[in-house]
Design a protein around this motif. Structure first.
Motif, PDB file in Angstrom:
ATOM      1  N   ASP A  33      70.233 -10.188  17.049  1.00  0.00           N
ATOM      2  CA  ASP A  33      69.411  -9.548  18.075  1.00  0.00           C
ATOM      3  C   ASP A  33      68.893  -8.217  17.544  1.00  0.00           C
ATOM      4  O   ASP A  33      69.563  -7.184  17.638  1.00  0.00           O
ATOM      5  N   PRO A  34      67.683  -8.206  16.966  1.00  0.00           N
ATOM      6  CA  PRO A  34      67.143  -6.968  16.389  1.00  0.00           C
ATOM      7  C   PRO A  34      66.743  -5.932  17.432  1.00  0.00           C
ATOM      8  O   PRO A  34      66.363  -4.813  17.075  1.00  0.00           O
ATOM      9  N   TYR A  35      66.855  -6.290  18.737  1.00  0.00           N
ATOM     10  CA  TYR A  35      66.534  -5.328  19.781  1.00  0.00           C
ATOM     11  C   TYR A  35      67.758  -4.506  20.192  1.00  0.00           C
ATOM     12  O   TYR A  35      67.622  -3.482  20.852  1.00  0.00           O
ATOM     13  N   SER A  36      68.928  -4.951  19.801  1.00  0.00           N
ATOM     14  CA  SER A  36      70.125  -4.167  20.068  1.00  0.00           C
ATOM     15  C   SER A  36      70.221  -3.040  19.045  1.00  0.00           C
ATOM     16  O   SER A  36      69.627  -3.112  17.965  1.00  0.00           O
ATOM     17  N   ALA A  37      70.970  -2.008  19.384  1.00  0.00           N
ATOM     18  CA  ALA A  37      71.120  -0.874  18.458  1.00  0.00           C
ATOM     19  C   ALA A  37      71.752  -1.328  17.152  1.00  0.00           C
ATOM     20  O   ALA A  37      71.310  -0.946  16.059  1.00  0.00           O
ATOM     21  N   GLU A  38      72.763  -2.187  17.249  1.00  0.00           N
ATOM     22  CA  GLU A  38      73.432  -2.678  16.049  1.00  0.00           C
ATOM     23  C   GLU A  38      72.492  -3.563  15.227  1.00  0.00           C
ATOM     24  O   GLU A  38      72.428  -3.453  13.999  1.00  0.00           O
ATOM     25  N   GLY A  39      71.757  -4.443  15.915  1.00  0.00           N
ATOM     26  CA  GLY A  39      70.841  -5.333  15.216  1.00  0.00           C
ATOM     27  C   GLY A  39      69.726  -4.571  14.514  1.00  0.00           C
ATOM     28  O   GLY A  39      69.331  -4.919  13.395  1.00  0.00           O
ATOM     29  N   ARG A  40      69.242  -3.530  15.162  1.00  0.00           N
ATOM     30  CA  ARG A  40      68.183  -2.734  14.546  1.00  0.00           C
ATOM     31  C   ARG A  40      68.678  -2.068  13.265  1.00  0.00           C
ATOM     32  O   ARG A  40      67.986  -2.070  12.247  1.00  0.00           O
ATOM     33  N   GLN A  41      69.875  -1.512  13.315  1.00  0.00           N
ATOM     34  CA  GLN A  41      70.418  -0.859  12.124  1.00  0.00           C
ATOM     35  C   GLN A  41      70.695  -1.866  11.009  1.00  0.00           C
ATOM     36  O   GLN A  41      70.506  -1.571   9.827  1.00  0.00           O
ATOM     37  N   THR A  42      71.130  -3.073  11.384  1.00  0.00           N
ATOM     38  CA  THR A  42      71.344  -4.106  10.378  1.00  0.00           C
ATOM     39  C   THR A  42      70.027  -4.476   9.714  1.00  0.00           C
ATOM     40  O   THR A  42      69.959  -4.623   8.485  1.00  0.00           O
ATOM     41  N   ALA A  43      68.965  -4.620  10.519  1.00  0.00           N
ATOM     42  CA  ALA A  43      67.645  -4.960   9.980  1.00  0.00           C
ATOM     43  C   ALA A  43      67.157  -3.887   9.011  1.00  0.00           C
ATOM     44  O   ALA A  43      66.628  -4.193   7.930  1.00  0.00           O
ATOM     45  N   ILE A  44      67.341  -2.639   9.375  1.00  0.00           N
ATOM     46  CA  ILE A  44      66.947  -1.542   8.493  1.00  0.00           C
ATOM     47  C   ILE A  44      67.740  -1.608   7.192  1.00  0.00           C
ATOM     48  O   ILE A  44      67.185  -1.439   6.092  1.00  0.00           O
ATOM     49  N   GLY A  45      69.032  -1.903   7.302  1.00  0.00           N
ATOM     50  CA  GLY A  45      69.859  -2.034   6.104  1.00  0.00           C
ATOM     51  C   GLY A  45      69.423  -3.195   5.234  1.00  0.00           C
ATOM     52  O   GLY A  45      69.493  -3.117   3.989  1.00  0.00           O
ATOM     53  N   THR A  46      68.967  -4.267   5.849  1.00  0.00           N
ATOM     54  CA  THR A  46      68.498  -5.430   5.097  1.00  0.00           C
ATOM     55  C   THR A  46      67.244  -5.089   4.293  1.00  0.00           C
ATOM     56  O   THR A  46      67.103  -5.495   3.127  1.00  0.00           O
ATOM     57  N   ILE A  47      66.350  -4.342   4.890  1.00  0.00           N
ATOM     58  CA  ILE A  47      65.131  -3.946   4.168  1.00  0.00           C
ATOM     59  C   ILE A  47      65.481  -3.038   3.001  1.00  0.00           C
ATOM     60  O   ILE A  47      64.935  -3.181   1.890  1.00  0.00           O
TER      61      ILE A  47
END
Length: 294
Positions: A33-47
């Motif tokens: 869930d990239p809309y959650s705070a955790e998901g957003r941070q994971t997505a940023i880390g993936t990039i």
């Protein structure tokens, strides 16, 4: 990481690119869930992990979560913009020049960048009227104006239907085409890919892993194949084996997916060129006979 030059753009891009849809698509079954705070941070880390691994091409669109994907990518671009080529999209269907310019400028704000390397008309299937509208009724003129202003470098287009985009590729206005091409969607190999090579247009691929369609089919028709081979790996090898394909846009959610895909690209050496694969029954018979000494 391996790289390829994208036609007339001259961009030396990594064969593997970060596909931006996953930063807007929720997949609860996989805990994504990239809309959650955790998901957003994971997505940023993936990039960040992708850039660290040598991936230098990121592709997104404002329609991915109404700008959500662009905003996540923009967080990384604040500090690493000069480490990658950035591509996004804009709708050309039904929009006038002013609307196209406004929408691209809004994307730039979300991406936290003064420019994008590739701006693509975001299309599925192009009718003759769509093609005429894009080329002659404002949208193309908008992108040319943005290019003169230094806000975009190269013009491109995307298509789900390879045949419907042929006239746009042949127009000489675009440096890159992104097409739905995969192990199960091969119509582009009949015409568009060869046309792109002839016109020196770079090729990017969307839905390289078939968006999970192949996996669903195998689950229902022949699940034993899923045990014998990894369909994701086979799909990626198929595209890496086609000399006409430059960039393969892969949606990667976690850093572990980045590592897995980069490792495959690094170790895989194609044994033949998919571009030379016969596409007609008569040619299959002919090459089969020749290979067996007849």
């Amino acid at each position: 990481m391996k790289y390829a030059v994208l036609g007339r753009t001259g961009l030396k891009a990594s064969r593997l690119a970060v596909g931006g849809y996953v930063f807007a698509g929720v997949n609860k079954a996989r805990g994504w869930d990239p809309y959650s705070a955790e998901g957003r941070q994971t997505a940023i880390g993936t990039i960040h992990a992708a850039l660290d691994a040598g991936i230098n091409y990121i592709d997104t669109a404002p329609s991915y979560g109404n700008g959500h994907s662009e905003s996540i990518i923009g967080e990384v671009m604040r500090t690493r913009r000069d480490e990658c080529f950035l591509a996004t999209k804009v709708a050309g269907h039904g929009q006038d020049k002013a609307a196209v310019i406004r929408n691209v400028e809004e994307s730039l704000k979300r991406l936290r960048s003064d420019y994008v390397d590739v701006i693509q008309f975001h299309g599925g299937t192009y009718s003759a009227a769509d093609t005429n509208h894009i080329l002659n009724e404002g949208p193309l003129d908008a992108l040319l104006t943005l290019r003169e202003q230094g806000k975009v470098r190269w013009l491109g287009l995307t298509t789900e239907d390879a045949y419907s985009a042929l006239d746009l590729v042949e127009s000489d206005q675009f440096g890159l085409v992104q097409v739905n091409y995969s192990l199960i969607h091969q119509s582009a190999s009949l015409h568009l890919l060869d046309s792109a090579v002839r016109k020196n247009v770079g090729v990017a691929v969307m839905r390289p892993m078939t968006s999970g369609i192949l996996q669903r089919l195998l689950e229902r028709l022949e699940p034993s194949w899923l045990e014998a081979a990894d369909p994701f790996e086979v799909c990626l090898k198929f595209l890496l084996s086609d000399s006409r394909v430059g960039v393969i846009n892969v949606g990667m959610r976690w850093p572990s997916e980045v590592q897995r895909n980069v490792a495959l690209v690094d170790r895989y050496e194609p044994s033949f060129d998919i571009a030379e694969l016969p596409r007609l029954t008569a040619k299959i018979y002919e090459t089969d006979d020749a290979a067996n000494g007849f």
